[in-house]
Scaffold this motif. Structure first.
Motif, PDB file in Angstrom:
ATOM      1  N   PRO A  95       0.824  -1.220   0.000  1.00 29.67           N
ATOM      2  CA  PRO A  95       0.000   0.000   0.000  1.00 29.67           C
ATOM      3  C   PRO A  95       0.862   1.275   0.000  1.00 29.67           C
ATOM      4  O   PRO A  95       0.448   2.303  -0.540  1.00 29.67           O
ATOM      5  CB  PRO A  95      -0.805  -0.101   1.303  1.00 29.67           C
ATOM      6  CG  PRO A  95      -0.804  -1.544   1.647  1.00 29.67           C
ATOM      7  CD  PRO A  95       0.514  -2.074   1.161  1.00 29.67           C
ATOM      8  N   GLU A  96       2.049   1.169   0.587  1.00 31.75           N
ATOM      9  CA  GLU A  96       2.962   2.328   0.580  1.00 31.75           C
ATOM     10  C   GLU A  96       3.349   2.680  -0.864  1.00 31.75           C
ATOM     11  O   GLU A  96       3.378   3.861  -1.240  1.00 31.75           O
ATOM     12  CB  GLU A  96       4.229   1.931   1.359  1.00 31.75           C
ATOM     13  CG  GLU A  96       4.919   3.041   2.101  1.00 31.75           C
ATOM     14  CD  GLU A  96       6.132   2.483   2.856  1.00 31.75           C
ATOM     15  OE1 GLU A  96       7.241   2.945   2.572  1.00 31.75           O
ATOM     16  OE2 GLU A  96       5.963   1.558   3.682  1.00 31.75           O
ATOM     17  N   ILE A  97       3.608   1.662  -1.664  1.00 31.61           N
ATOM     18  CA  ILE A  97       3.938   1.912  -3.076  1.00 31.61           C
ATOM     19  C   ILE A  97       2.740   2.554  -3.787  1.00 31.61           C
ATOM     20  O   ILE A  97       2.896   3.515  -4.543  1.00 31.61           O
ATOM     21  CB  ILE A  97       4.350   0.603  -3.791  1.00 31.61           C
ATOM     22  CG1 ILE A  97       5.676   0.076  -3.213  1.00 31.61           C
ATOM     23  CG2 ILE A  97       4.469   0.821  -5.307  1.00 31.61           C
ATOM     24  CD1 ILE A  97       6.155  -1.224  -3.823  1.00 31.61           C
ATOM     25  N   VAL A  98       1.537   2.022  -3.495  1.00 28.20           N
ATOM     26  CA  VAL A  98       0.339   2.587  -4.139  1.00 28.20           C
ATOM     27  C   VAL A  98       0.137   4.040  -3.701  1.00 28.20           C
ATOM     28  O   VAL A  98      -0.179   4.914  -4.522  1.00 28.20           O
ATOM     29  CB  VAL A  98      -0.912   1.716  -3.846  1.00 28.20           C
ATOM     30  CG1 VAL A  98      -2.180   2.388  -4.367  1.00 28.20           C
ATOM     31  CG2 VAL A  98      -0.759   0.339  -4.479  1.00 28.20           C
ATOM     32  N   ARG A 141       5.156  -6.709  -6.388  1.00 27.27           N
ATOM     33  CA  ARG A 141       5.246  -5.604  -7.348  1.00 27.27           C
ATOM     34  C   ARG A 141       4.777  -5.975  -8.751  1.00 27.27           C
ATOM     35  O   ARG A 141       4.220  -5.122  -9.452  1.00 27.27           O
ATOM     36  CB  ARG A 141       6.677  -5.065  -7.368  1.00 27.27           C
ATOM     37  CG  ARG A 141       6.981  -4.172  -6.173  1.00 27.27           C
ATOM     38  CD  ARG A 141       8.383  -3.631  -6.243  1.00 27.27           C
ATOM     39  NE  ARG A 141       9.364  -4.678  -6.034  1.00 27.27           N
ATOM     40  CZ  ARG A 141      10.636  -4.611  -6.414  1.00 27.27           C
ATOM     41  NH1 ARG A 141      11.077  -3.538  -7.039  1.00 27.27           N
ATOM     42  NH2 ARG A 141      11.466  -5.598  -6.175  1.00 27.27           N
ATOM     43  N   PRO A 142       4.985  -7.234  -9.202  1.00 21.64           N
ATOM     44  CA  PRO A 142       4.478  -7.549 -10.541  1.00 21.64           C
ATOM     45  C   PRO A 142       2.964  -7.328 -10.672  1.00 21.64           C
ATOM     46  O   PRO A 142       2.474  -6.971 -11.747  1.00 21.64           O
ATOM     47  CB  PRO A 142       4.848  -9.027 -10.711  1.00 21.64           C
ATOM     48  CG  PRO A 142       6.073  -9.185  -9.859  1.00 21.64           C
ATOM     49  CD  PRO A 142       5.804  -8.327  -8.654  1.00 21.64           C
ATOM     50  N   HIS A 143       2.223  -7.526  -9.567  1.00 20.23           N
ATOM     51  CA  HIS A 143       0.778  -7.278  -9.624  1.00 20.23           C
ATOM     52  C   HIS A 143       0.499  -5.778  -9.747  1.00 20.23           C
ATOM     53  O   HIS A 143      -0.394  -5.361 -10.479  1.00 20.23           O
ATOM     54  CB  HIS A 143       0.095  -7.842  -8.364  1.00 20.23           C
ATOM     55  CG  HIS A 143       0.289  -9.325  -8.192  1.00 20.23           C
ATOM     56  ND1 HIS A 143       0.918  -9.868  -7.096  1.00 20.23           N
ATOM     57  CD2 HIS A 143      -0.038 -10.368  -9.000  1.00 20.23           C
ATOM     58  CE1 HIS A 143       0.958 -11.190  -7.225  1.00 20.23           C
ATOM     59  NE2 HIS A 143       0.390 -11.512  -8.379  1.00 20.23           N
ATOM     60  N   ILE A 144       1.276  -4.977  -9.009  1.00 15.81           N
ATOM     61  CA  ILE A 144       1.116  -3.515  -9.118  1.00 15.81           C
ATOM     62  C   ILE A 144       1.446  -3.086 -10.547  1.00 15.81           C
ATOM     63  O   ILE A 144       0.733  -2.279 -11.154  1.00 15.81           O
ATOM     64  CB  ILE A 144       2.035  -2.792  -8.099  1.00 15.81           C
ATOM     65  CG1 ILE A 144       1.688  -3.239  -6.658  1.00 15.81           C
ATOM     66  CG2 ILE A 144       1.918  -1.265  -8.234  1.00 15.81           C
ATOM     67  CD1 ILE A 144       2.623  -2.690  -5.576  1.00 15.81           C
ATOM     68  N   ALA A 192      10.710   0.307 -14.484  1.00 15.39           N
ATOM     69  CA  ALA A 192      11.712   1.334 -14.785  1.00 15.39           C
ATOM     70  C   ALA A 192      11.230   2.718 -14.349  1.00 15.39           C
ATOM     71  O   ALA A 192      11.982   3.492 -13.774  1.00 15.39           O
ATOM     72  CB  ALA A 192      12.033   1.315 -16.277  1.00 15.39           C
ATOM     73  N   ARG A 193       9.969   3.031 -14.603  1.00 18.43           N
ATOM     74  CA  ARG A 193       9.503   4.387 -14.317  1.00 18.43           C
ATOM     75  C   ARG A 193       9.005   4.576 -12.906  1.00 18.43           C
ATOM     76  O   ARG A 193       9.095   5.656 -12.326  1.00 18.43           O
ATOM     77  CB  ARG A 193       8.351   4.744 -15.277  1.00 18.43           C
ATOM     78  CG  ARG A 193       8.861   5.262 -16.605  1.00 18.43           C
ATOM     79  CD  ARG A 193       7.727   5.706 -17.492  1.00 18.43           C
ATOM     80  NE  ARG A 193       6.936   6.804 -16.950  1.00 18.43           N
ATOM     81  CZ  ARG A 193       5.806   7.223 -17.495  1.00 18.43           C
ATOM     82  NH1 ARG A 193       5.356   6.642 -18.590  1.00 18.43           N
ATOM     83  NH2 ARG A 193       5.139   8.220 -16.981  1.00 18.43           N
ATOM     84  N   TYR A 194       8.420   3.516 -12.325  1.00 19.84           N
ATOM     85  CA  TYR A 194       7.719   3.725 -11.060  1.00 19.84           C
ATOM     86  C   TYR A 194       8.165   2.862  -9.882  1.00 19.84           C
ATOM     87  O   TYR A 194       8.371   3.363  -8.788  1.00 19.84           O
ATOM     88  CB  TYR A 194       6.209   3.498 -11.263  1.00 19.84           C
ATOM     89  CG  TYR A 194       5.536   4.548 -12.105  1.00 19.84           C
ATOM     90  CD1 TYR A 194       5.426   5.853 -11.643  1.00 19.84           C
ATOM     91  CD2 TYR A 194       4.997   4.228 -13.348  1.00 19.84           C
ATOM     92  CE1 TYR A 194       4.797   6.825 -12.418  1.00 19.84           C
ATOM     93  CE2 TYR A 194       4.368   5.192 -14.121  1.00 19.84           C
ATOM     94  CZ  TYR A 194       4.264   6.489 -13.655  1.00 19.84           C
ATOM     95  OH  TYR A 194       3.647   7.447 -14.397  1.00 19.84           O
ATOM     96  N   ALA A 229      10.639   6.197  -8.699  1.00 21.95           N
ATOM     97  CA  ALA A 229       9.903   7.227  -7.950  1.00 21.95           C
ATOM     98  C   ALA A 229       8.962   6.696  -6.860  1.00 21.95           C
ATOM     99  O   ALA A 229       8.819   7.318  -5.812  1.00 21.95           O
ATOM    100  CB  ALA A 229       9.118   8.087  -8.931  1.00 21.95           C
ATOM    101  N   ALA A 230       8.303   5.580  -7.102  1.00 21.99           N
ATOM    102  CA  ALA A 230       7.313   5.105  -6.120  1.00 21.99           C
ATOM    103  C   ALA A 230       7.802   3.882  -5.343  1.00 21.99           C
ATOM    104  O   ALA A 230       7.042   3.263  -4.592  1.00 21.99           O
ATOM    105  CB  ALA A 230       6.001   4.771  -6.832  1.00 21.99           C
ATOM    106  N   TYR A 231       9.069   3.548  -5.503  1.00 24.49           N
ATOM    107  CA  TYR A 231       9.607   2.351  -4.846  1.00 24.49           C
ATOM    108  C   TYR A 231       9.553   2.477  -3.322  1.00 24.49           C
ATOM    109  O   TYR A 231       9.785   3.532  -2.757  1.00 24.49           O
ATOM    110  CB  TYR A 231      11.062   2.132  -5.284  1.00 24.49           C
ATOM    111  CG  TYR A 231      11.742   0.958  -4.608  1.00 24.49           C
ATOM    112  CD1 TYR A 231      11.400  -0.348  -4.952  1.00 24.49           C
ATOM    113  CD2 TYR A 231      12.706   1.155  -3.619  1.00 24.49           C
ATOM    114  CE1 TYR A 231      12.008  -1.423  -4.338  1.00 24.49           C
ATOM    115  CE2 TYR A 231      13.328   0.085  -2.999  1.00 24.49           C
ATOM    116  CZ  TYR A 231      12.968  -1.207  -3.363  1.00 24.49           C
ATOM    117  OH  TYR A 231      13.578  -2.279  -2.754  1.00 24.49           O
TER     118      TYR A 231
END
Ligand code: AMP
Ligand code: ZN
Length: 290
Positions: free
Chosen positions: A109-112, A143-146, A164-166, A172-174
């Motif tokens: 949820p932190e990543i989301v 993470r693959p589901h996200i 790569a981007r997120y 940025a959202a890692y």
């Protein structure tokens, strides 16, 4: 191989038939942090006469090797430890499963949240839905589901771009999750009657050959018995180099595709792994039992 019990897309009960039609004689199911798929996969494999090795793949923190914080330990990258022949209901593994699930329940949820702060409008419910985790608490959400939700909602064109981007390490959202030390992972595998093997060593990024050798040597000293030399990420030169390393350190060599179903481009049975790998694993398991 991975199944829907973690971040694969094929049901554990379906994997053996897929493997057989791809021409394989033996497979191992090594879902991330869970043994939940093993009974179904084992039963399906037995029905069609495919050799089946029950396994698990535990994520460990590369910076914490045996409580050792020396400078030679890599700070980044992936340290995955395979456990072959683990008993699916071993108490130590079940306990670790609970702990890792809690770590994921915090981190995901932190990543989301981070994504939402970046203006990416996806919800954690959508992630649970994609993972098939709405009604099944045992599913390992990762993470693959996200990444899949980011693709489905049109924010990126591919899983690769999502990382790569997120959501890849440093993106940025890692968000980092609490991980086991290598020692905790190896101990749990051993206590579950399993053989601990270092997965895809090339994913331990940023290590010189000497540093890798030192790391593997330390892991061997705390119970590692093998290294995965053949893997879909390994070049022929990697396979040669890692085979040499295994010989020097008296470790067995293993291999696999790391097939995850349709979420990755890896194909079942590629690269090919000789049946002697399965035979050696069985022999090592017999020695362990004695
Ligand atoms: P998690 O355990 O939830 O942090 O997710 C780890 C999973 O993400 C593993 O299956 C990795 O193979 C996958 N993964 C990590 N980095 C990437 C990447 N750059 N592209 C695709 N998959 C990745
Ligand atoms: Zn892995």
């Amino acid at each position: 191989m991975h199944s829907t019990a973690s971040d694969g897309t094929d049901n554990p009960a379906e994997l053996p038939a897929l493997a057989k039609s791809a021409g394989l004689d033996a497979i191992a199911l090594t879902d991330h942090d869970t043994t939940a798929g093993l009974p179904d996969a084992a039963a399906a494999a037995a029905r069609i006469g495919l050799t089946f090795i029950p396994g698990i793949e535990l994520s460990a923190d590369p910076a914490v090797l045996a409580n050792d914080n020396s400078d030679s330990a890599p700070r980044r990258g992936t340290l995955h430890i395979l456990g072959y022949f683990v008993e699916h209901d071993a108490p130590g593994l079940v306990e670790i499963g609970v702990r890792l699930r809690q770590a994921r329940a915090q981190r995901n949820p932190e990543i989301v949240d981070n994504l939402q702060k970046l203006g990416v409008r996806i919800t954690y419910d959508q992630v649970l839905e994609v993972a098939g985790a709405v009604d099944d608490e045992s599913v390992i959400v990762g993470r693959p589901h996200i990444a899949q939700v980011l693709v489905d909602k049109g924010y990126v064109r591919s899983i690769h771009e999502a990382f790569a981007r997120y959501i890849g390490e440093g993106a940025a959202a890692y968000a980092r999750k609490d991980r086991l030390s290598a020692k905790q992972a190896i101990d749990a595998i051993r206590q579950a009657g399993g053989l601990a093997v270092l997965a895809h060593p090339v994913q331990l990024r940023g290590l010189s050959h000497d540093e890798l050798e030192m790391l593997v040597r330390r892991m061997r000293d705390i119970g590692l018995v093998g290294i995965e030399t053949r893997h879909s990420d390994h070049s022929p030169a990697d396979v040669n180099r890692l085979t040499g390393l295994a010989k020097r350190l008296d470790l067995i060599t293993t291999g696999g595709s790391d097939y995850h179903g349709s979420r990755k481009s890896i194909r079942i049975g590629e690269p090919a792994v000789p049946i002697s790998v399965s035979e050696q694993l069985h022999a090592a398991h017999e020695r362990l039992k004695r």
